[in-house]
Enzyme design. Structure first.
Site, PDB file in Angstrom:
ATOM      1  N   SER A 169       0.829  -1.203   0.000  1.00 42.45           N
ATOM      2  CA  SER A 169       0.000   0.000   0.000  1.00 42.45           C
ATOM      3  C   SER A 169       0.868   1.259   0.000  1.00 42.45           C
ATOM      4  O   SER A 169       1.660   1.473  -0.915  1.00 42.45           O
ATOM      5  CB  SER A 169      -0.960  -0.038   1.189  1.00 42.45           C
ATOM      6  OG  SER A 169      -1.897   1.021   1.118  1.00 42.45           O
ATOM      7  N   ASP A 193      -0.391  -3.630  -4.244  1.00 43.19           N
ATOM      8  CA  ASP A 193      -1.511  -2.693  -4.328  1.00 43.19           C
ATOM      9  C   ASP A 193      -1.091  -1.313  -3.815  1.00 43.19           C
ATOM     10  O   ASP A 193      -1.581  -0.847  -2.771  1.00 43.19           O
ATOM     11  CB  ASP A 193      -2.741  -3.195  -3.572  1.00 43.19           C
ATOM     12  CG  ASP A 193      -4.033  -2.668  -4.204  1.00 43.19           C
ATOM     13  OD1 ASP A 193      -4.079  -2.562  -5.443  1.00 43.19           O
ATOM     14  OD2 ASP A 193      -4.984  -2.347  -3.478  1.00 43.19           O
ATOM     15  N   HIS A 264      -7.999  -4.829  -0.998  1.00 47.68           N
ATOM     16  CA  HIS A 264      -6.704  -4.146  -0.916  1.00 47.68           C
ATOM     17  C   HIS A 264      -5.602  -5.104  -0.465  1.00 47.68           C
ATOM     18  O   HIS A 264      -4.485  -5.073  -1.003  1.00 47.68           O
ATOM     19  CB  HIS A 264      -6.827  -2.972   0.052  1.00 47.68           C
ATOM     20  CG  HIS A 264      -5.681  -2.021   0.027  1.00 47.68           C
ATOM     21  ND1 HIS A 264      -5.048  -1.622  -1.138  1.00 47.68           N
ATOM     22  CD2 HIS A 264      -5.043  -1.355   1.040  1.00 47.68           C
ATOM     23  CE1 HIS A 264      -4.088  -0.762  -0.848  1.00 47.68           C
ATOM     24  NE2 HIS A 264      -4.054  -0.597   0.468  1.00 47.68           N
TER      25      HIS A 264
END
Length: 456
Positions: A169, A193, A264
Protein backbone atom coordinates in the site's frame (compact mmCIF):
# COMPACT_ATOMS: atom_id res chain seq x y z
CA UNK A 1 -14.91 7.95 -2.82
CA UNK A 2 -11.60 6.60 -1.49
CA UNK A 3 -11.62 9.17 1.34
CA UNK A 4 -15.05 7.93 2.44
CA UNK A 5 -13.72 4.38 2.57
CA UNK A 6 -10.69 5.44 4.61
CA UNK A 7 -12.94 7.13 7.15
CA UNK A 8 -15.16 4.04 7.24
CA UNK A 9 -12.11 1.84 7.73
CA UNK A 10 -10.88 3.89 10.70
CA UNK A 11 -14.33 3.74 12.28
CA UNK A 12 -14.84 0.03 11.69
CA UNK A 13 -11.32 -0.79 12.86
CA UNK A 14 -12.32 0.28 16.35
CA UNK A 15 -14.65 -2.71 16.36
CA UNK A 16 -12.15 -5.20 14.97
CA UNK A 17 -8.79 -4.37 16.53
CA UNK A 18 -8.05 -8.01 17.17
CA UNK A 19 -8.37 -8.78 13.47
CA UNK A 20 -5.65 -6.32 12.51
CA UNK A 21 -2.77 -8.14 14.13
CA UNK A 22 -1.32 -9.80 17.17
CA UNK A 23 -1.00 -7.07 19.78
CA UNK A 24 0.52 -9.27 22.45
CA UNK A 25 3.80 -8.11 23.93
CA UNK A 26 6.97 -9.81 22.80
CA UNK A 27 7.85 -12.80 24.89
CA UNK A 28 10.27 -12.65 27.77
CA UNK A 29 13.03 -13.52 25.31
CA UNK A 30 15.13 -10.85 23.65
CA UNK A 31 13.23 -11.02 20.38
CA UNK A 32 12.53 -7.59 18.95
CA UNK A 33 8.97 -6.62 18.05
CA UNK A 34 7.00 -3.88 16.36
CA UNK A 35 6.11 -0.70 18.15
CA UNK A 36 2.47 -0.02 18.91
CA UNK A 37 1.11 3.45 19.49
CA UNK A 38 -2.03 5.04 20.88
CA UNK A 39 -3.81 8.21 19.87
CA UNK A 40 -2.40 10.01 22.92
CA UNK A 41 1.15 8.89 22.17
CA UNK A 42 0.66 9.91 18.57
CA UNK A 43 -0.47 13.40 19.59
CA UNK A 44 2.48 13.79 21.95
CA UNK A 45 5.14 12.54 19.54
CA UNK A 46 7.67 15.20 18.60
CA UNK A 47 9.48 13.34 15.84
CA UNK A 48 9.08 10.41 13.52
CA UNK A 49 10.25 7.11 14.97
CA UNK A 50 11.53 4.39 12.67
CA UNK A 51 13.09 1.10 13.74
CA UNK A 52 14.34 -1.92 11.81
CA UNK A 53 13.87 -5.60 12.58
CA UNK A 54 16.26 -8.16 11.11
CA UNK A 55 15.38 -11.76 10.29
CA UNK A 56 17.65 -14.32 8.64
CA UNK A 57 17.72 -18.10 8.46
CA UNK A 58 19.86 -18.00 11.61
CA UNK A 59 17.17 -16.17 13.60
CA UNK A 60 14.07 -16.83 11.53
CA UNK A 61 11.78 -17.03 14.56
CA UNK A 62 13.32 -14.29 16.68
CA UNK A 63 13.81 -10.88 15.10
CA UNK A 64 16.69 -8.73 16.26
CA UNK A 65 16.63 -4.95 16.45
CA UNK A 66 18.90 -3.61 13.74
CA UNK A 67 20.58 -0.22 14.23
CA UNK A 68 23.66 1.55 12.99
CA UNK A 69 25.44 0.18 16.05
CA UNK A 70 24.91 -3.22 14.47
CA UNK A 71 27.14 -2.19 11.59
CA UNK A 72 29.96 -1.53 13.99
CA UNK A 73 29.42 -4.99 15.49
CA UNK A 74 28.90 -3.53 18.94
CA UNK A 75 25.88 -5.77 19.44
CA UNK A 76 26.28 -9.52 19.72
CA UNK A 77 23.47 -10.48 17.37
CA UNK A 78 24.71 -8.30 14.50
CA UNK A 79 26.52 -11.28 12.98
CA UNK A 80 23.13 -12.32 11.59
CA UNK A 81 23.40 -9.73 8.80
CA UNK A 82 25.43 -11.01 5.86
CA UNK A 83 26.37 -8.32 3.36
CA UNK A 84 27.18 -10.96 0.74
CA UNK A 85 23.52 -12.04 0.64
CA UNK A 86 20.60 -10.24 -1.02
CA UNK A 87 18.47 -8.13 1.30
CA UNK A 88 14.67 -7.99 1.24
CA UNK A 89 13.22 -4.83 2.77
CA UNK A 90 9.57 -5.02 3.87
CA UNK A 91 7.75 -1.69 4.23
CA UNK A 92 4.22 -1.62 5.64
CA UNK A 93 1.66 1.06 4.87
CA UNK A 94 -1.07 2.97 6.67
CA UNK A 95 -2.00 1.66 10.13
CA UNK A 96 -5.39 3.03 11.11
CA UNK A 97 -5.12 2.36 14.85
CA UNK A 98 -1.40 2.24 15.46
CA UNK A 99 -1.27 -1.56 15.63
CA UNK A 100 1.48 -3.68 14.15
CA UNK A 101 0.70 -5.43 10.84
CA UNK A 102 -0.19 -9.07 11.45
CA UNK A 103 1.08 -10.27 8.08
CA UNK A 104 4.76 -9.29 8.42
CA UNK A 105 5.94 -12.53 10.00
CA UNK A 106 4.24 -14.65 7.35
CA UNK A 107 5.80 -12.67 4.52
CA UNK A 108 9.25 -12.75 6.10
CA UNK A 109 9.05 -16.51 6.68
CA UNK A 110 7.95 -17.08 3.08
CA UNK A 111 10.91 -15.07 1.80
CA UNK A 112 13.36 -16.97 4.01
CA UNK A 113 11.98 -20.35 2.92
CA UNK A 114 12.44 -19.37 -0.70
CA UNK A 115 15.91 -17.83 -0.49
CA UNK A 116 18.85 -17.38 1.89
CA UNK A 117 18.56 -13.63 2.41
CA UNK A 118 18.57 -10.86 4.98
CA UNK A 119 15.05 -9.63 5.70
CA UNK A 120 14.88 -6.08 7.06
CA UNK A 121 11.43 -5.02 8.26
CA UNK A 122 10.83 -1.27 8.47
CA UNK A 123 8.66 -0.37 11.45
CA UNK A 124 7.28 3.14 11.06
CA UNK A 125 4.00 2.55 12.90
CA UNK A 126 4.43 5.80 14.85
CA UNK A 127 4.34 7.79 11.62
CA UNK A 128 1.86 5.60 9.75
CA UNK A 129 -1.12 5.73 12.10
CA UNK A 130 -4.44 7.55 12.55
CA UNK A 131 -4.74 10.63 10.24
CA UNK A 132 -4.10 9.43 6.68
CA UNK A 133 -3.31 12.86 5.25
CA UNK A 134 -0.62 13.37 7.91
CA UNK A 135 0.73 9.88 7.26
CA UNK A 136 1.20 10.81 3.60
CA UNK A 137 3.18 13.85 4.73
CA UNK A 138 5.53 11.51 6.62
CA UNK A 139 6.33 9.00 3.90
CA UNK A 140 9.24 10.89 2.32
CA UNK A 141 10.93 11.43 5.67
CA UNK A 142 10.63 7.69 6.32
CA UNK A 143 12.24 7.05 2.93
CA UNK A 144 15.10 9.41 3.79
CA UNK A 145 15.76 7.58 7.05
CA UNK A 146 15.74 4.22 5.27
CA UNK A 147 18.14 5.56 2.64
CA UNK A 148 20.63 6.53 5.37
CA UNK A 149 20.69 2.93 6.59
CA UNK A 150 20.97 1.53 3.06
CA UNK A 151 23.86 3.88 2.36
CA UNK A 152 25.62 2.61 5.49
CA UNK A 153 25.04 -1.00 4.47
CA UNK A 154 26.68 -0.39 1.09
CA UNK A 155 29.79 0.78 2.94
CA UNK A 156 29.89 -2.60 4.67
CA UNK A 157 29.74 -4.66 1.50
CA UNK A 158 26.13 -4.67 0.29
CA UNK A 159 25.39 -3.44 -3.22
CA UNK A 160 22.41 -1.35 -4.26
CA UNK A 161 21.47 -4.05 -6.77
CA UNK A 162 21.14 -6.57 -3.94
CA UNK A 163 18.24 -4.70 -2.32
CA UNK A 164 14.68 -5.77 -3.07
CA UNK A 165 12.02 -3.57 -1.51
CA UNK A 166 8.54 -5.01 -0.96
CA UNK A 167 6.11 -2.22 -0.14
CA UNK A 168 2.49 -2.77 0.85
CA UNK A 169 0.00 0.00 0.00
CA UNK A 170 1.58 3.29 1.11
CA UNK A 171 4.77 1.34 1.75
CA UNK A 172 5.10 0.95 -2.02
CA UNK A 173 5.48 4.72 -2.41
CA UNK A 174 7.93 4.84 0.51
CA UNK A 175 9.97 2.22 -1.34
CA UNK A 176 9.69 4.19 -4.55
CA UNK A 177 11.06 7.34 -2.96
CA UNK A 178 13.99 5.40 -1.50
CA UNK A 179 14.66 4.31 -5.07
CA UNK A 180 14.45 7.91 -6.25
CA UNK A 181 17.06 8.93 -3.67
CA UNK A 182 19.39 6.29 -5.12
CA UNK A 183 18.66 7.38 -8.71
CA UNK A 184 16.93 4.13 -9.64
CA UNK A 185 19.90 1.91 -8.82
CA UNK A 186 18.11 -0.36 -6.33
CA UNK A 187 17.76 -3.88 -7.64
CA UNK A 188 14.01 -4.33 -7.41
CA UNK A 189 10.81 -2.89 -5.98
CA UNK A 190 7.57 -4.84 -5.60
CA UNK A 191 4.49 -2.74 -4.92
CA UNK A 192 1.59 -4.69 -3.40
CA UNK A 193 -1.51 -2.69 -4.33
CA UNK A 194 0.24 0.69 -4.12
CA UNK A 195 -1.92 3.25 -2.33
CA UNK A 196 -4.26 5.31 -4.49
CA UNK A 197 -5.67 8.14 -2.31
CA UNK A 198 -3.50 11.27 -2.72
CA UNK A 199 -1.27 9.45 -5.25
CA UNK A 200 -3.43 8.83 -8.33
CA UNK A 201 -2.66 12.28 -9.75
CA UNK A 202 0.80 12.63 -8.22
CA UNK A 203 3.91 13.31 -10.26
CA UNK A 204 6.02 10.17 -10.85
CA UNK A 205 8.68 11.76 -8.63
CA UNK A 206 6.23 11.60 -5.71
CA UNK A 207 5.00 8.02 -6.16
CA UNK A 208 6.22 4.60 -7.16
CA UNK A 209 7.44 4.65 -10.75
CA UNK A 210 9.39 2.36 -13.07
CA UNK A 211 12.43 4.65 -12.82
CA UNK A 212 12.81 3.92 -9.09
CA UNK A 213 14.71 0.62 -9.50
CA UNK A 214 16.31 -1.60 -12.10
CA UNK A 215 13.05 -3.57 -12.06
CA UNK A 216 9.72 -2.42 -10.67
CA UNK A 217 6.58 -4.56 -10.53
CA UNK A 218 3.19 -3.91 -8.99
CA UNK A 219 0.19 -6.07 -8.16
CA UNK A 220 -3.18 -4.31 -8.31
CA UNK A 221 -6.26 -5.66 -6.51
CA UNK A 222 -8.27 -2.64 -5.30
CA UNK A 223 -7.77 0.07 -7.89
CA UNK A 224 -11.28 1.45 -7.43
CA UNK A 225 -10.86 2.20 -3.70
CA UNK A 226 -7.59 2.05 -1.74
CA UNK A 227 -5.23 1.08 -4.56
CA UNK A 228 -3.85 3.07 -7.47
CA UNK A 229 -5.44 2.49 -10.86
CA UNK A 230 -2.56 3.45 -13.15
CA UNK A 231 0.46 1.30 -14.08
CA UNK A 232 3.51 2.26 -12.02
CA UNK A 233 6.13 -0.38 -12.88
CA UNK A 234 7.85 -2.10 -15.73
CA UNK A 235 5.06 -4.66 -15.44
CA UNK A 236 1.77 -4.28 -13.57
CA UNK A 237 -0.30 -7.34 -12.66
CA UNK A 238 -4.04 -6.58 -12.55
CA UNK A 239 -5.67 -9.49 -10.69
CA UNK A 240 -9.27 -10.08 -11.75
CA UNK A 241 -9.21 -6.71 -13.46
CA UNK A 242 -7.52 -5.03 -10.50
CA UNK A 243 -10.68 -4.64 -8.43
CA UNK A 244 -13.54 -6.58 -6.79
CA UNK A 245 -11.65 -9.73 -5.92
CA UNK A 246 -13.43 -13.08 -5.82
CA UNK A 247 -14.32 -13.92 -2.23
CA UNK A 248 -14.41 -10.25 -1.18
CA UNK A 249 -18.10 -9.57 -1.84
CA UNK A 250 -19.01 -6.11 -0.58
CA UNK A 251 -22.60 -7.15 0.02
CA UNK A 252 -21.70 -9.32 3.01
CA UNK A 253 -21.53 -7.74 6.44
CA UNK A 254 -20.34 -10.82 8.31
CA UNK A 255 -16.84 -9.39 8.58
CA UNK A 256 -16.53 -5.62 8.75
CA UNK A 257 -12.77 -5.85 8.42
CA UNK A 258 -13.05 -8.01 5.32
CA UNK A 259 -15.74 -5.75 3.92
CA UNK A 260 -13.43 -2.73 4.00
CA UNK A 261 -9.94 -4.04 3.31
CA UNK A 262 -10.22 -7.49 1.69
CA UNK A 263 -9.63 -6.36 -1.91
CA UNK A 264 -6.70 -4.15 -0.92
CA UNK A 265 -4.89 -6.86 1.04
CA UNK A 266 -5.49 -9.55 -1.58
CA UNK A 267 -2.31 -8.45 -3.41
CA UNK A 268 -0.25 -9.33 -0.33
CA UNK A 269 -1.88 -12.72 0.17
CA UNK A 270 -1.54 -13.68 -3.49
CA UNK A 271 2.13 -12.65 -3.42
CA UNK A 272 2.74 -14.79 -0.34
CA UNK A 273 0.99 -17.69 -2.05
CA UNK A 274 3.28 -17.27 -5.06
CA UNK A 275 6.31 -17.37 -2.75
CA UNK A 276 5.05 -20.63 -1.27
CA UNK A 277 5.14 -22.13 -4.75
CA UNK A 278 1.54 -23.30 -4.85
CA UNK A 279 1.29 -22.69 -8.59
CA UNK A 280 2.61 -20.33 -11.27
CA UNK A 281 0.62 -17.09 -11.28
CA UNK A 282 1.19 -15.67 -14.76
CA UNK A 283 -0.23 -12.60 -16.46
CA UNK A 284 -1.19 -11.89 -20.07
CA UNK A 285 -0.51 -8.54 -21.75
CA UNK A 286 -3.72 -6.93 -22.93
CA UNK A 287 -5.19 -3.49 -23.60
CA UNK A 288 -7.98 -4.05 -21.07
CA UNK A 289 -9.72 -6.53 -18.81
CA UNK A 290 -12.80 -6.97 -21.00
CA UNK A 291 -10.59 -7.78 -23.97
CA UNK A 292 -8.73 -10.33 -21.86
CA UNK A 293 -11.96 -12.02 -20.75
CA UNK A 294 -13.12 -12.08 -24.37
CA UNK A 295 -10.16 -14.28 -25.29
CA UNK A 296 -8.36 -11.63 -27.34
CA UNK A 297 -5.09 -11.86 -25.40
CA UNK A 298 -4.06 -15.49 -25.09
CA UNK A 299 -0.30 -15.31 -25.75
CA UNK A 300 2.68 -13.41 -24.36
CA UNK A 301 4.44 -12.88 -27.68
CA UNK A 302 4.35 -9.09 -27.63
CA UNK A 303 6.17 -7.55 -25.79
CA UNK A 304 7.48 -10.54 -23.80
CA UNK A 305 8.81 -12.75 -26.62
CA UNK A 306 6.53 -15.61 -25.61
CA UNK A 307 7.43 -15.75 -21.90
CA UNK A 308 4.56 -14.65 -19.67
CA UNK A 309 5.53 -12.61 -16.59
CA UNK A 310 5.03 -14.45 -13.32
CA UNK A 311 4.34 -13.21 -9.78
CA UNK A 312 7.12 -14.22 -7.41
CA UNK A 313 10.88 -13.99 -7.14
CA UNK A 314 11.99 -14.93 -10.66
CA UNK A 315 14.43 -12.37 -12.02
CA UNK A 316 12.43 -9.57 -13.65
CA UNK A 317 9.27 -11.66 -13.03
CA UNK A 318 10.57 -14.12 -15.60
CA UNK A 319 10.69 -11.49 -18.36
CA UNK A 320 13.55 -12.20 -20.76
CA UNK A 321 12.77 -9.53 -23.35
CA UNK A 322 15.20 -6.63 -23.66
CA UNK A 323 14.84 -3.80 -23.15
CA UNK A 324 12.33 -4.25 -20.34
CA UNK A 325 8.79 -3.11 -21.13
CA UNK A 326 7.48 -0.05 -19.33
CA UNK A 327 4.08 0.28 -17.63
CA UNK A 328 2.92 -2.92 -19.31
CA UNK A 329 -0.45 -4.08 -18.00
CA UNK A 330 -0.94 -7.82 -17.65
CA UNK A 331 -4.11 -9.56 -16.52
CA UNK A 332 -4.77 -12.81 -14.70
CA UNK A 333 -7.57 -14.55 -12.85
CA UNK A 334 -7.47 -16.13 -9.40
CA UNK A 335 -9.74 -18.31 -7.33
CA UNK A 336 -11.72 -16.92 -4.39
CA UNK A 337 -9.51 -18.34 -1.63
CA UNK A 338 -5.92 -19.37 -0.96
CA UNK A 339 -3.74 -20.48 -2.56
CA UNK A 340 -5.58 -18.54 -5.32
CA UNK A 341 -4.29 -20.91 -8.01
CA UNK A 342 -6.20 -20.61 -11.25
CA UNK A 343 -5.62 -22.15 -14.64
CA UNK A 344 -6.80 -19.98 -17.50
CA UNK A 345 -9.23 -21.94 -19.65
CA UNK A 346 -10.20 -20.58 -23.06
CA UNK A 347 -13.74 -21.58 -24.04
CA UNK A 348 -14.66 -21.39 -27.74
CA UNK A 349 -18.18 -22.01 -28.99
CA UNK A 350 -19.70 -22.14 -32.46
CA UNK A 351 -23.50 -21.90 -32.38
CA UNK A 352 -26.00 -22.38 -35.18
CA UNK A 353 -27.80 -19.13 -35.93
CA UNK A 354 -30.59 -18.34 -33.46
CA UNK A 355 -34.01 -16.78 -33.94
CA UNK A 356 -33.94 -15.29 -30.43
CA UNK A 357 -31.26 -14.41 -27.94
CA UNK A 358 -30.48 -17.30 -25.61
CA UNK A 359 -28.78 -17.94 -22.29
CA UNK A 360 -26.74 -21.00 -21.37
CA UNK A 361 -24.71 -22.09 -18.40
CA UNK A 362 -21.43 -23.93 -18.94
CA UNK A 363 -19.98 -25.88 -16.00
CA UNK A 364 -16.47 -27.36 -15.85
CA UNK A 365 -15.86 -30.04 -13.22
CA UNK A 366 -12.74 -31.54 -11.65
CA UNK A 367 -13.14 -34.13 -8.90
CA UNK A 368 -12.35 -32.72 -5.48
CA UNK A 369 -12.42 -29.08 -6.59
CA UNK A 370 -15.07 -26.35 -6.88
CA UNK A 371 -16.92 -26.19 -10.16
CA UNK A 372 -16.35 -23.38 -12.64
CA UNK A 373 -19.61 -21.85 -13.83
CA UNK A 374 -19.96 -19.57 -16.83
CA UNK A 375 -23.19 -17.83 -17.77
CA UNK A 376 -23.19 -16.97 -21.46
CA UNK A 377 -25.59 -14.88 -23.49
CA UNK A 378 -25.99 -15.84 -27.14
CA UNK A 379 -27.20 -13.36 -29.76
CA UNK A 380 -29.01 -13.66 -33.07
CA UNK A 381 -26.28 -11.91 -35.05
CA UNK A 382 -23.33 -13.88 -33.68
CA UNK A 383 -22.34 -17.52 -34.03
CA UNK A 384 -18.82 -17.63 -32.60
CA UNK A 385 -17.92 -16.85 -29.00
CA UNK A 386 -14.78 -16.89 -26.88
CA UNK A 387 -14.27 -16.33 -23.18
CA UNK A 388 -11.58 -16.98 -20.57
CA UNK A 389 -12.42 -18.61 -17.24
CA UNK A 390 -10.49 -19.42 -14.06
CA UNK A 391 -10.46 -23.10 -13.13
CA UNK A 392 -8.67 -24.58 -10.07
CA UNK A 393 -7.15 -27.45 -12.07
CA UNK A 394 -5.26 -27.77 -15.32
CA UNK A 395 -6.96 -28.78 -18.55
CA UNK A 396 -5.99 -32.44 -18.36
CA UNK A 397 -7.74 -32.75 -14.99
CA UNK A 398 -11.11 -31.47 -16.17
CA UNK A 399 -13.33 -34.53 -15.80
CA UNK A 400 -16.55 -33.31 -17.35
CA UNK A 401 -18.35 -30.44 -19.00
CA UNK A 402 -22.04 -29.65 -18.58
CA UNK A 403 -24.33 -27.35 -20.56
CA UNK A 404 -27.74 -26.08 -19.48
CA UNK A 405 -30.13 -24.15 -21.69
CA UNK A 406 -31.33 -21.76 -18.99
CA UNK A 407 -33.86 -19.98 -21.20
CA UNK A 408 -35.18 -16.44 -21.14
CA UNK A 409 -37.11 -14.98 -18.24
CA UNK A 410 -39.95 -13.47 -20.24
CA UNK A 411 -40.15 -15.66 -23.31
CA UNK A 412 -39.92 -19.29 -24.30
CA UNK A 413 -36.42 -20.14 -25.46
CA UNK A 414 -36.02 -22.70 -28.20
CA UNK A 415 -33.49 -25.47 -28.60
CA UNK A 416 -29.85 -24.60 -29.23
CA UNK A 417 -27.45 -26.38 -31.54
CA UNK A 418 -23.71 -26.07 -31.00
CA UNK A 419 -21.51 -26.95 -33.95
CA UNK A 420 -18.68 -27.42 -31.47
CA UNK A 421 -17.37 -26.43 -28.05
CA UNK A 422 -13.63 -26.44 -27.42
CA UNK A 423 -11.75 -25.78 -24.20
CA UNK A 424 -8.00 -25.23 -24.01
CA UNK A 425 -5.52 -23.93 -21.48
CA UNK A 426 -3.59 -20.72 -22.11
CA UNK A 427 -0.84 -20.11 -22.79
CA UNK A 428 -0.99 -23.19 -24.97
CA UNK A 429 1.89 -25.61 -24.52
CA UNK A 430 3.13 -28.46 -26.67
CA UNK A 431 1.23 -31.69 -26.08
CA UNK A 432 -1.79 -29.97 -24.52
CA UNK A 433 -4.37 -30.17 -27.30
CA UNK A 434 -7.82 -28.58 -26.92
CA UNK A 435 -10.73 -30.71 -25.75
CA UNK A 436 -13.54 -30.47 -28.28
CA UNK A 437 -17.05 -31.84 -28.52
CA UNK A 438 -19.06 -31.50 -31.75
CA UNK A 439 -22.71 -31.48 -32.73
CA UNK A 440 -24.40 -30.71 -29.41
CA UNK A 441 -28.15 -30.23 -29.20
CA UNK A 442 -29.77 -29.03 -25.96
CA UNK A 443 -33.38 -28.27 -25.13
CA UNK A 444 -34.60 -25.80 -22.56
CA UNK A 445 -33.95 -26.93 -18.98
CA UNK A 446 -32.45 -30.26 -20.07
CA UNK A 447 -28.79 -30.57 -18.98
CA UNK A 448 -26.24 -31.98 -21.40
CA UNK A 449 -22.93 -33.35 -20.17
CA UNK A 450 -19.80 -34.95 -21.53
CA UNK A 451 -17.12 -36.85 -19.62
CA UNK A 452 -13.44 -36.58 -20.52
CA UNK A 453 -11.05 -39.49 -20.02
CA UNK A 454 -7.58 -38.07 -19.48
CA UNK A 455 -4.34 -38.74 -17.67
CA UNK A 456 -1.97 -35.88 -16.92
Amino acid sequence: MAWKWIKAFVYLSVCVTSALGDDEEASASKCADFNNTTWLEYRQATKLQVQYLLLTRKNANCASLFTQDCLNHTQKHTAYFNSSLPTKVIVHGYRALGSKPSWVSGLAQALLREEDVNVLVVDWVYGASFAYNLVVENYKEVAVQISVLINQLTKYGSTLESFHFIGVSLGAHVSGFVGTLFHGKLGRITGLDPAGPMFKSADPFDRLDSSDALFVEAIHTDSDYFGISIPVGHVDFFLNGGMDQAGCARSRFASMYGYVICDHMRALHVYMSALNGSCPLIGFPCSGYEEFLAGKCITCDDPFNGTCPQIGLLKNSGITATPLPNQEKVYLLTTASGPFCAHHILVELNVSRLDKTAEVQLILKSIGHPETELNLKLYTDETRYKTVAAHPEQLCKIDSMQLINTGGRFYRQGDIHFEYICISEIPQTRGMDPLCVKNIHIGRGVPWSHDFVQVC
